[in-house]
Every structure is written in C-alpha cells, then in structure tokens.
Design a protein around this motif. Structure first.
Motif, PDB file in Angstrom:
ATOM      1  N   HIS A   1      -4.847  -1.151  -5.830  1.00  0.00           N
ATOM      2  CA  HIS A   1      -5.949  -0.772  -4.940  1.00  0.00           C
ATOM      3  C   HIS A   1      -7.051  -1.817  -5.067  1.00  0.00           C
ATOM      4  O   HIS A   1      -7.057  -2.621  -6.028  1.00  0.00           O
ATOM      5  CB  HIS A   1      -6.450   0.640  -5.255  1.00  0.00           C
ATOM      6  CG  HIS A   1      -6.999   0.818  -6.627  1.00  0.00           C
ATOM      7  ND1 HIS A   1      -8.226   0.336  -7.014  1.00  0.00           N
ATOM      8  CD2 HIS A   1      -6.481   1.418  -7.731  1.00  0.00           C
ATOM      9  CE1 HIS A   1      -8.457   0.633  -8.273  1.00  0.00           C
ATOM     10  NE2 HIS A   1      -7.405   1.290  -8.742  1.00  0.00           N
TER      11      HIS A   1
ATOM     12  N   ARG B   1       0.810  -1.226   0.000  1.00  0.00           N
ATOM     13  CA  ARG B   1       0.000   0.000   0.000  1.00  0.00           C
ATOM     14  C   ARG B   1       0.838   1.269   0.000  1.00  0.00           C
ATOM     15  O   ARG B   1       0.433   2.279  -0.593  1.00  0.00           O
ATOM     16  CB  ARG B   1      -0.935   0.001   1.226  1.00  0.00           C
ATOM     17  CG  ARG B   1      -2.026  -1.036   1.162  1.00  0.00           C
ATOM     18  CD  ARG B   1      -2.950  -0.968   2.374  1.00  0.00           C
ATOM     19  NE  ARG B   1      -3.607   0.336   2.506  1.00  0.00           N
ATOM     20  CZ  ARG B   1      -4.538   0.618   3.411  1.00  0.00           C
ATOM     21  NH1 ARG B   1      -4.920  -0.327   4.274  1.00  0.00           N
ATOM     22  NH2 ARG B   1      -5.089   1.811   3.468  1.00  0.00           N
ATOM     23  N   ASN B   2       1.982   1.213   0.673  1.00  0.00           N
ATOM     24  CA  ASN B   2       2.774   2.442   0.870  1.00  0.00           C
ATOM     25  C   ASN B   2       4.239   2.229   0.515  1.00  0.00           C
ATOM     26  O   ASN B   2       5.119   2.409   1.362  1.00  0.00           O
ATOM     27  CB  ASN B   2       2.661   2.903   2.335  1.00  0.00           C
ATOM     28  CG  ASN B   2       1.227   2.996   2.809  1.00  0.00           C
ATOM     29  OD1 ASN B   2       0.444   3.782   2.298  1.00  0.00           O
ATOM     30  ND2 ASN B   2       0.877   2.178   3.791  1.00  0.00           N
TER      31      ASN B   2
ATOM     32  N   GLU C   1       8.385   9.762  -8.349  1.00  0.00           N
ATOM     33  CA  GLU C   1       7.032  10.302  -8.511  1.00  0.00           C
ATOM     34  C   GLU C   1       6.272   9.553  -9.609  1.00  0.00           C
ATOM     35  O   GLU C   1       5.070   9.286  -9.484  1.00  0.00           O
ATOM     36  CB  GLU C   1       7.087  11.794  -8.824  1.00  0.00           C
ATOM     37  CG  GLU C   1       7.541  12.677  -7.669  1.00  0.00           C
ATOM     38  CD  GLU C   1       9.023  12.524  -7.324  1.00  0.00           C
ATOM     39  OE1 GLU C   1       9.385  12.679  -6.134  1.00  0.00           O
ATOM     40  OE2 GLU C   1       9.821  12.223  -8.253  1.00  0.00           O
TER      41      GLU C   1
ATOM     42  N   GLY D   1      -9.683   2.826  -5.939  1.00  0.00           N
ATOM     43  CA  GLY D   1      -9.493   3.779  -7.011  1.00  0.00           C
ATOM     44  C   GLY D   1     -10.285   3.402  -8.249  1.00  0.00           C
ATOM     45  O   GLY D   1     -11.114   2.484  -8.241  1.00  0.00           O
TER      46      GLY D   1
ATOM     47  N   TRP E   1      -8.583   0.663   2.984  1.00  0.00           N
ATOM     48  CA  TRP E   1      -7.794   0.816   1.750  1.00  0.00           C
ATOM     49  C   TRP E   1      -8.700   1.421   0.682  1.00  0.00           C
ATOM     50  O   TRP E   1      -9.642   0.777   0.219  1.00  0.00           O
ATOM     51  CB  TRP E   1      -7.282  -0.542   1.319  1.00  0.00           C
ATOM     52  CG  TRP E   1      -6.212  -0.513   0.245  1.00  0.00           C
ATOM     53  CD1 TRP E   1      -5.731   0.576  -0.413  1.00  0.00           C
ATOM     54  CD2 TRP E   1      -5.497  -1.651  -0.268  1.00  0.00           C
ATOM     55  NE1 TRP E   1      -4.758   0.209  -1.306  1.00  0.00           N
ATOM     56  CE2 TRP E   1      -4.598  -1.150  -1.236  1.00  0.00           C
ATOM     57  CE3 TRP E   1      -5.534  -3.017  -0.011  1.00  0.00           C
ATOM     58  CZ2 TRP E   1      -3.740  -1.995  -1.955  1.00  0.00           C
ATOM     59  CZ3 TRP E   1      -4.688  -3.851  -0.718  1.00  0.00           C
ATOM     60  CH2 TRP E   1      -3.793  -3.346  -1.675  1.00  0.00           C
TER      61      TRP E   1
ATOM     62  N   ARG F   1       5.172   6.262  -8.044  1.00  0.00           N
ATOM     63  CA  ARG F   1       4.036   6.414  -7.132  1.00  0.00           C
ATOM     64  C   ARG F   1       2.732   6.587  -7.903  1.00  0.00           C
ATOM     65  O   ARG F   1       1.699   6.002  -7.542  1.00  0.00           O
ATOM     66  CB  ARG F   1       4.271   7.600  -6.191  1.00  0.00           C
ATOM     67  CG  ARG F   1       5.378   7.367  -5.179  1.00  0.00           C
ATOM     68  CD  ARG F   1       5.436   8.456  -4.114  1.00  0.00           C
ATOM     69  NE  ARG F   1       6.581   8.237  -3.244  1.00  0.00           N
ATOM     70  CZ  ARG F   1       7.767   8.822  -3.400  1.00  0.00           C
ATOM     71  NH1 ARG F   1       7.952   9.692  -4.395  1.00  0.00           N
ATOM     72  NH2 ARG F   1       8.753   8.559  -2.571  1.00  0.00           N
ATOM     73  N   ALA F   2       2.773   7.390  -8.951  1.00  0.00           N
ATOM     74  CA  ALA F   2       1.568   7.615  -9.746  1.00  0.00           C
ATOM     75  C   ALA F   2       1.122   6.331 -10.439  1.00  0.00           C
ATOM     76  O   ALA F   2      -0.071   6.018 -10.488  1.00  0.00           O
ATOM     77  CB  ALA F   2       1.812   8.728 -10.767  1.00  0.00           C
TER      78      ALA F   2
ATOM     79  N   HIS G   1       1.898   3.204  -9.539  1.00  0.00           N
ATOM     80  CA  HIS G   1       1.461   2.293  -8.481  1.00  0.00           C
ATOM     81  C   HIS G   1       0.041   2.620  -8.040  1.00  0.00           C
ATOM     82  O   HIS G   1      -0.800   1.733  -7.844  1.00  0.00           O
ATOM     83  CB  HIS G   1       2.435   2.380  -7.303  1.00  0.00           C
ATOM     84  CG  HIS G   1       1.909   1.793  -6.024  1.00  0.00           C
ATOM     85  ND1 HIS G   1       1.159   2.511  -5.116  1.00  0.00           N
ATOM     86  CD2 HIS G   1       2.041   0.538  -5.503  1.00  0.00           C
ATOM     87  CE1 HIS G   1       0.839   1.738  -4.097  1.00  0.00           C
ATOM     88  NE2 HIS G   1       1.363   0.545  -4.308  1.00  0.00           N
ATOM     89  N   HIS G   2      -0.272   3.894  -7.902  1.00  0.00           N
ATOM     90  CA  HIS G   2      -1.574   4.337  -7.412  1.00  0.00           C
ATOM     91  C   HIS G   2      -2.698   3.896  -8.351  1.00  0.00           C
ATOM     92  O   HIS G   2      -3.819   3.612  -7.903  1.00  0.00           O
ATOM     93  CB  HIS G   2      -1.570   5.857  -7.262  1.00  0.00           C
ATOM     94  CG  HIS G   2      -2.858   6.416  -6.728  1.00  0.00           C
ATOM     95  ND1 HIS G   2      -3.232   6.268  -5.415  1.00  0.00           N
ATOM     96  CD2 HIS G   2      -3.859   7.116  -7.341  1.00  0.00           C
ATOM     97  CE1 HIS G   2      -4.420   6.846  -5.234  1.00  0.00           C
ATOM     98  NE2 HIS G   2      -4.808   7.367  -6.387  1.00  0.00           N
ATOM     99  N   ARG G   3      -2.410   3.806  -9.638  1.00  0.00           N
ATOM    100  CA  ARG G   3      -3.437   3.445 -10.615  1.00  0.00           C
ATOM    101  C   ARG G   3      -3.760   1.951 -10.597  1.00  0.00           C
ATOM    102  O   ARG G   3      -4.845   1.557 -11.017  1.00  0.00           O
ATOM    103  CB  ARG G   3      -2.991   3.848 -12.022  1.00  0.00           C
ATOM    104  CG  ARG G   3      -2.832   5.336 -12.237  1.00  0.00           C
ATOM    105  CD  ARG G   3      -2.335   5.619 -13.648  1.00  0.00           C
ATOM    106  NE  ARG G   3      -3.309   5.196 -14.653  1.00  0.00           N
ATOM    107  CZ  ARG G   3      -3.020   5.009 -15.935  1.00  0.00           C
ATOM    108  NH1 ARG G   3      -1.769   5.172 -16.375  1.00  0.00           N
ATOM    109  NH2 ARG G   3      -3.969   4.628 -16.786  1.00  0.00           N
TER     110      ARG G   3
END
Length: 496
Positions: free
Chosen positions: A224, A152-153, A213, A255, A252, A216-217, A219-221
C-alpha cells in the motif's frame, strides 16, 4: 578524371602526415598515457520527485530504446510473517505474479502480458518487497493497468497455489543433500535463532498451513502507499510520468506503515559445532557478530576485510589457504553489515577431510597477523585503488541507481555518503586497518561450524603430514558440540 586527381591529392597529403603520426605512437603499450577519468556521483535529489500523497518517485529518463521500467518498492518482508507461517512471504510474492487478479484469471493474465511483451515480476524479501514491469512505451498504458491491478488486487488462485506449494515441498525434501546449504541454515540458527526471520526456515507443516486468506492478509500489510517508493527509468518525460502515476495510483488506500525490523535476541556461544554428513568436501564457516552499515568505522572495516579475505586472489586468506597451501578451492571472508542491527563477519573455506584442521589454523593465523602487524603499503594501495576505481559501477545502470537512492532514503543513509566515499577510502591508513581489526575482528567470540564426517575431520592430518609444524587436529580449537541431524521436511532432530 577529376575523381582520380582528387584521390591522388588525398593520398599525397596523407603521405606527408604519416611521419608525424608515427612520432606520436609510443614505443610500448605500457607508455600509453590515458586521460584521467573524472566521475562525480549524482545526487539523489536530482532524480527525486514526489506524488501528492507523499510517495517518493525517483526518475531517470533515457530515450535510447522505446522501453519503460517501473518498480514499486515497499517496506516490509519476511520479518512480518506470523508465527508458524515460515515461507509465507516468498510464496505470497511468487503467487502475486502467478495467481492472476481478482478479475483476471492467471492464464489470461499471463497471455495478456505476453501479448504486450511486458516483463512483470513480484517478490518479497527479508525486509523489503517489490513489483516491477518493463514494457514498450507504446504499450505502457494497457500493460501498467494490468500490472497495477495485479499489485493491488492479486487473485492468489487456489490451483496455482497448490502447484507452488508442491514445488516448495519437493524442494525442502532435498535440502540436506547439499553441505553448504546445511552450513548456511545451521549458522542462521546459531547466530540469529530459529525464531528470527534470518534464522527461520520453512517446514512441511508451515508450508501446508498457508492459505489464500493468509496471503491476502500478508499482502494487505505491505502493498500500500504507506510503504511505497517508486523508481522509473526509460523512455518518458518526467512531468508526464508524474502526472500519469498520480492518475493510476489515485484511490489506493494507505494502510499502517510496516513495523521496524526486529533485532535478533540470540546470543551465540563461541566454540566448535559440527553437523555430521558423509561427504568428501568439508564446509567450514567461522562467524561472529559484525557491525551496522552506518558504523563510523564501516569503510575502514571494508578495507580491512578486503585485505584479509574479501577481495579474492589479492586477499590474504585466499592466498594462504588456496594459492600457497592448496588446501581449498574456495576460501575468503566477508563482513555483512545490517542497517538495523549488527550483521555478521564470516570467514569460509571448503576443503578435504584431513586438511580441515590445518586450514582452520591458517585462517586464525591470518586473523592474528592482521591484528598484530600493520598491513603493507602495497596491500593497502591495491585495495584502496580497487574500491575507488570500481566505485562508478554503483551508478552504471540507471535502474540500479534509482533503486540505490530508494534504499538509501528508506534506511536513512547520509545523503552525502556517496559523494564522500572515495575520499574516506583514500584516508584509510595502515594504523586504521590494524585498529579496526583489533576492535571489530573477534576470533575468541567466533562460532566455528563444520559440516562433514566429524570423526575423520577431528583426527586432522596426523596420519598424512610428516612435518610436525603442519600437523593439526580439531582438538586445538576446543571441545566440539554436535548439532542434531534434522529431518529435512520438519527440521526436527532425528533420533540416532
């Protein structure tokens, strides 16, 4: 005395039974009769659970060892890379594991996992991504807490990123050293186009542009619950595990779901293409568009390809090019379907420079033969029996079985597919094989890709082959087009 008498009585009884036992032993091992192995594939529904959030969980407990494996599988992968960021997916997956978390430095995280004897991985592939942990049941709570923090992080540590980037940059410097690697890359360009994820390749510029960065972007997509399915195997009780996962994954955020996988837009032009490389062994790939995984003819096509070149020494291409003619150590074919769009049919062989043309002719002869003449009953039975007898291997590992069910649900495969598979194989006839060979095998649409010293390859074996019927040159396959030699780091054409 009593013990000695008992032994004597036992030996005496055994002596009377020996003739009866001998009568049951066959005269030859070939006469041994085995009971029929009856295997029924399990239904996915028997293992499927669901979290309150709607996340599917497939669980198969077993208590042989005090170990648990939990795999988090996500829809999303390389196809979602932004323009100019080729390599981002693979590096993001690698650094999720190597780069620590937002609160735990990389070295400390490595040491904690090692101390807990936890085997942890993360990766991002073409269309799916996953993170997995295997650990002792007694350590599950502590190990999984670290694991889910990593998922998650992730920390995407800058120093670890530079080490990984350096490794990737060194790797691409040598990618023109291997002829097969060149052939696979160039075939990807031809069949999918350089902008589709199946043809796209990382370059020095794209690798150097990747930042924490970006990771992270990206991964975020993907990572989840909206893209998530879970597989659990090992030493646990299903009800307790379901409650445990509810607790550990609570809070959690979900997205946007990953977009659909795009189909390629490239339209490969049939013909001969060559990539100049000074080497003794020549790599040849013959390819055209194939079928989708759920094509109504998929099983018939699988049988046809296994007879043609997909089953090793029992296949025609292998027997003709390698066993009978001795022209190649490796020769065969494969039909590689895709779920979202037609995949590829590929025939391949690696041979000497003078014999490239003859081997190519022999492969096309086998295409022609399987289209014009029905396969023999022996050939067909061999392949069908092999597919049926090896079928249980799809389910021999509980972990593999759970991941199979996840993939089937994610891609919408018919739930009855595995229950009906063997009957569908049994029904394939010689007429079916010939029909699908004519419908799905398209030699006239094929790209013939050759990697090696073209001037010598083109001449063929005229100077060394005395038999006019076996003489061959590459000219018989049409005019050849030279592919540009590429700089290994930039993949830009190198000026002569």
């Amino acid at each position: 005395m009593i013990r000695t008498t008992a032994i004597a009585l036992a030996l005496n009884a055994a002596s009377f039974s020996l003739p009866a036992l001998a009568a049951d032993i066959p005269a030859s091992p070939r006469d041994i009769q085995f009971k029929e192995l009856i295997f029924e594939p399990p239904a996915a529904s028997e293992f499927r659970y669901e979290l309150s959030s709607g996340v599917p969980v497939y669980m198969a407990p077993s208590h042989e060892f005090p170990l648990v494996t939990i795999t988090l599988s996500f829809k999303g992968g390389e196809y979602m890379e932004p323009e100019g960021k080729a390599g981002l997916a693979a590096m993001t997956g690698a650094l999720m594991r190597q780069g620590g978390t937002q609160t735990v430095p990389p070295k400390e995280l490595d040491e904690k996992f090692d101390f807990l004897a936890a085997n942890v991985s993360a990766s991002i592939g073409g269309t799916t991504s996953q993170a997995s942990i295997n650990c002792l049941t007694s350590n599950l709570d502590e190990a999984f807490s670290l694991f889910i923090d990593m998922v998650r992080n992730p920390g995407f540590d800058k120093d670890r990123l530079e080490v990984l980037r350096g490794q990737e940059l060194e790797d691409i410097k040598t990618r023109d050293d291997n002829g097969l690697q060149i052939a696979i890359r160039e075939l990807g360009f031809l069949m999918f186009g350089p902008d589709h994820f199946e043809g796209r390749q990382p370059t020095k510029a794209s690798l150097e542009s990747i930042t924490p960065e970006d990771m992270r972007a990206f991964h975020h997509r993907i990572f989840h619950p909206g893209n998530l399915m879970i597989a659990v195997t090992g030493d646990f009780e299903p009800d307790k595990m379901l409650a445990y996962l509810e607790e550990k994954l609570s809070g959690w955020p979900t997205g946007d779901p990953a977009p659909a996988v795009p189909a390629p837009t490239a339209s490969p032009e049939p013909g001969v293409y060559y990539y100049e490389k000074d080497q003794n062994q020549v790599q040849v790939l013959i390819a055209h568009r194939g079928i989708t995984r759920d094509d109504p003819d998929a099983i018939e096509v699988q049988v046809m390809n296994d007879i043609l070149g997909g089953s090793g020494f029992t296949s025609r291409i292998t027997n003709r090019v390698r066993t009978e003619e001795g022209l190649a150590y490796t020769a065969g074919s494969q039909m590689s379907p895709r779920v979202e769009y037609p995949g590829l049919f590929i025939s391949y062989f690696f041979t000497k420079t003078p014999t490239t043309a003859l081997a190519t002719r022999l492969v096309f002869d086998e295409f022609d033969k399987i289209q014009k003449t029905e396969v023999t009953t022996d050939e067909l039975d061999t392949i069908k029996n092999n597919l049926i007898e090896t079928f249980p291997r799809n389910f021999e590992s509980k972990s593999a079985m759970m991941n199979l069910f996840i993939n089937d649900e994610r891609t919408g495969r018919d739930p009855a597919y595995w229950q009906n598979y063997r009957d569908a194989v049994r029904k394939v006839s010689p007429e079916d094989v010939q029909r699908v060979a004519n419908q799905h095998l398209r030699p006239h649409d094929a790209v013939i890709l050759v990697v090696g010293p073209w001037e010598e390859i083109q001449k063929g074996n005229l100077a060394s082959e005395p038999d006019p019927k076996r003489q061959a040159t590459m000219d018989e396959f049409g005019e050849a087009k030279a592919l540009p030699k590429r700089d290994p780091e930039t993949l830009e054409p190198v000026k002569p």
